[in-house]
Write a protein that holds these residues in place. Structure first.
Motif, PDB file in Angstrom:
ATOM      1  N   PHE A  30       0.925  -1.225  -0.070  1.00 12.55           N
ATOM      2  CA  PHE A  30       0.114   0.056   0.010  1.00 12.55           C
ATOM      3  C   PHE A  30       0.956   1.241  -0.005  1.00 12.55           C
ATOM      4  O   PHE A  30       1.845   1.173   0.840  1.00 12.55           O
ATOM      5  CB  PHE A  30      -0.946  -0.016   1.312  1.00 12.55           C
ATOM      6  N   LEU A  31       0.655   2.036  -1.099  1.00 12.11           N
ATOM      7  CA  LEU A  31       1.344   3.532  -1.206  1.00 12.11           C
ATOM      8  C   LEU A  31       0.263   4.637  -0.563  1.00 12.11           C
ATOM      9  O   LEU A  31      -0.687   4.855  -1.099  1.00 12.11           O
ATOM     10  CB  LEU A  31       1.862   3.623  -2.482  1.00 12.11           C
ATOM     11  N   HIS A  32       1.138   5.446   0.453  1.00 14.07           N
ATOM     12  CA  HIS A  32       0.143   6.364   0.925  1.00 14.07           C
ATOM     13  C   HIS A  32       0.252   7.708   0.073  1.00 14.07           C
ATOM     14  O   HIS A  32       0.823   7.776  -0.893  1.00 14.07           O
ATOM     15  CB  HIS A  32       0.667   6.791   2.126  1.00 14.07           C
ATOM     16  N   GLY A  33      -0.868   8.479   0.318  1.00 15.82           N
ATOM     17  CA  GLY A  33      -0.957   9.802  -0.336  1.00 15.82           C
ATOM     18  C   GLY A  33       0.128  10.984   0.168  1.00 15.82           C
ATOM     19  O   GLY A  33       0.996  10.487   0.977  1.00 15.82           O
ATOM     20  N   LYS A  51      -9.222 -10.762   7.499  1.00 16.59           N
ATOM     21  CA  LYS A  51     -10.205 -11.691   7.083  1.00 16.59           C
ATOM     22  C   LYS A  51      -9.535 -12.393   5.907  1.00 16.59           C
ATOM     23  O   LYS A  51     -10.044 -13.690   5.718  1.00 16.59           O
ATOM     24  CB  LYS A  51     -11.260 -10.876   6.360  1.00 16.59           C
ATOM     25  N   HIS A  52      -8.816 -11.895   4.902  1.00 14.05           N
ATOM     26  CA  HIS A  52      -8.198 -12.609   3.620  1.00 14.05           C
ATOM     27  C   HIS A  52      -6.853 -13.132   3.888  1.00 14.05           C
ATOM     28  O   HIS A  52      -6.202 -13.708   3.071  1.00 14.05           O
ATOM     29  CB  HIS A  52      -8.325 -11.639   2.574  1.00 14.05           C
ATOM     30  N   ASN A  53      -6.313 -13.034   5.214  1.00 14.69           N
ATOM     31  CA  ASN A  53      -4.939 -13.795   5.596  1.00 14.69           C
ATOM     32  C   ASN A  53      -3.966 -13.019   4.639  1.00 14.69           C
ATOM     33  O   ASN A  53      -3.114 -13.901   4.163  1.00 14.69           O
ATOM     34  CB  ASN A  53      -4.887 -15.245   5.593  1.00 14.69           C
ATOM     35  N   LEU A  54      -3.996 -11.893   4.430  1.00 16.15           N
ATOM     36  CA  LEU A  54      -2.890 -11.156   4.036  1.00 16.15           C
ATOM     37  C   LEU A  54      -2.146 -10.234   4.521  1.00 16.15           C
ATOM     38  O   LEU A  54      -2.447  -9.521   5.605  1.00 16.15           O
ATOM     39  CB  LEU A  54      -3.690 -10.253   2.560  1.00 16.15           C
ATOM     40  N   ILE A  55      -0.781 -10.133   4.421  1.00 16.04           N
ATOM     41  CA  ILE A  55       0.182  -9.263   5.010  1.00 16.04           C
ATOM     42  C   ILE A  55      -0.098  -8.004   4.469  1.00 16.04           C
ATOM     43  O   ILE A  55      -0.162  -7.834   3.201  1.00 16.04           O
ATOM     44  CB  ILE A  55       1.651  -9.838   4.618  1.00 16.04           C
ATOM     45  N   GLY A  56       0.088  -6.765   5.052  1.00 19.79           N
ATOM     46  CA  GLY A  56       0.236  -5.473   4.451  1.00 19.79           C
ATOM     47  C   GLY A  56       1.598  -4.716   4.875  1.00 19.79           C
ATOM     48  O   GLY A  56       2.089  -4.943   5.833  1.00 19.79           O
ATOM     49  N   LEU A  57       1.766  -4.031   3.676  1.00 13.32           N
ATOM     50  CA  LEU A  57       3.132  -3.513   3.765  1.00 13.32           C
ATOM     51  C   LEU A  57       3.016  -1.890   3.387  1.00 13.32           C
ATOM     52  O   LEU A  57       2.746  -2.089   2.161  1.00 13.32           O
ATOM     53  CB  LEU A  57       4.343  -4.020   2.764  1.00 13.32           C
ATOM     54  N   CYS A  58       3.661  -1.188   4.138  1.00 17.85           N
ATOM     55  CA  CYS A  58       3.113   0.325   3.803  1.00 17.85           C
ATOM     56  C   CYS A  58       4.454   1.057   3.861  1.00 17.85           C
ATOM     57  O   CYS A  58       4.904   1.719   5.044  1.00 17.85           O
ATOM     58  CB  CYS A  58       2.390   0.713   4.859  1.00 17.85           C
ATOM     59  N   PRO A  59       5.242   1.195   2.864  1.00 21.50           N
ATOM     60  CA  PRO A  59       6.481   1.994   2.934  1.00 21.50           C
ATOM     61  C   PRO A  59       6.143   3.584   3.162  1.00 21.50           C
ATOM     62  O   PRO A  59       5.186   4.027   2.737  1.00 21.50           O
ATOM     63  CB  PRO A  59       7.117   1.715   1.610  1.00 21.50           C
ATOM     64  N   LEU A  60       7.227   3.987   4.003  1.00 19.27           N
ATOM     65  CA  LEU A  60       7.010   5.399   4.095  1.00 19.27           C
ATOM     66  C   LEU A  60       7.886   6.176   2.960  1.00 19.27           C
ATOM     67  O   LEU A  60       9.264   6.433   3.085  1.00 19.27           O
ATOM     68  CB  LEU A  60       7.305   5.716   5.685  1.00 19.27           C
ATOM     69  N   GLY A  61       7.253   6.834   2.161  1.00 18.73           N
ATOM     70  CA  GLY A  61       7.828   7.649   1.334  1.00 18.73           C
ATOM     71  C   GLY A  61       7.795   9.199   1.169  1.00 18.73           C
ATOM     72  O   GLY A  61       8.121   9.757  -0.034  1.00 18.73           O
TER      73      GLY A  61
END
Length: 240
Positions: A30-33, A51-61
């Motif tokens: 996920f890329l932030h605004g 719910k979907h058993n997914l990892i979330g990655l959010c780099p800080l850019g």
């Protein structure tokens, strides 16, 4: 399940792990605004990832998820998109043994543009992308005191780097979802232009340009969380 912040090749990344009992089904990048707000501790997205058993990655850019131009305050040598395409997959493979194409990409506003840029330039590596209120025609923001003024000499130079000009008719992400509130005064015209380009090129995509939740901001982005994560979960499952 919990969020934490780690370092990936010297850059901060918010990480969500759904649990330890099951092997994760895949990863959502996920890329932030421009506001720099990720989905860390965001109930709407956290619940859907779990719910979907997914990892979330959010780099800080910072303010740099526009395109592949080097942004010196982020990194003097490596462009933001190069960092995402090279270092993030390597980290995912080492930590969870999950590799492309099981990494779905999404982003909001500036990050929506960045997500499309990443998928359009690396379609085989990132074949599934969701853009939430993407700032497609970001050249219109040049000259208004944003990081675009540092990245580009003028509005035309910015336009030449937009996602719509890096869409290849023979090499594109197979799964695309474009989302924008029709009441959004900043992003709606641009995303319609992209949709028209995709249609005229014969590239399949899905969209929702009807649902409205205030026009602009996190009320809309959060309301779209179930649709976003369900789309990426199905795409990641198909990519196995």
């Amino acid at each position: 399940m919990s969020w934490s912040t780690t370092q990936v090749s010297g850059k901060s990344v918010d990480v969500f792990v759904p649990g330890e009992d099951l092997k994760p089904a895949g990863i959502v990048l996920f890329l932030h605004g421009y506001d720099g707000v990720t989905i860390k501790d965001n109930p709407a997205y956290s619940n859907e990832l779990a719910k979907h058993n997914l990892i979330g990655l959010c780099p800080l850019g910072e303010h740099c998820w526009w395109t592949d131009v080097v942004y010196p305050s982020y990194d003097p040598l490596t462009s933001p998109l190069d960092y995402l395409s090279e270092h993030i997959p390597k980290y995912c493979a080492e930590r969870w043994q999950i590799e492309p194409p099981r990494i779905g990409v999404c982003g909001v506003e500036m990050g929506g543009q960045g997500a499309l840029q990443l998928a359009y330039r690396h379609a085989r590596k990132f074949p599934a992308v969701v853009a939430i209120s993407p700032k497609i025609d970001f050249e219109t923001w040049w000259g208004h005191g944003t990081s675009l003024d540092t990245l580009f000499e003028n509005a035309e130079a910015a336009r030449q780097r937009t996602a719509i000009l890096h869409l290849h008719p023979l090499n594109y992400p197979r799964r695309q979802l474009l989302l924008c509130d029709p009441a959004d005064p900043y992003c709606f015209d641009g995303v319609l232009t992209l949709a028209s380009k995709l249609s005229s090129t014969g590239i399949a995509f899905e969209d929702d340009f009807v649902t409205t939740h205030g026009g602009y901001g996190w009320n809309y982005a959060n309301a779209m969380a179930p649709k976003v994560i369900d789309f990426l979960a199905r795409a990641v499952a198909e990519a196995r």
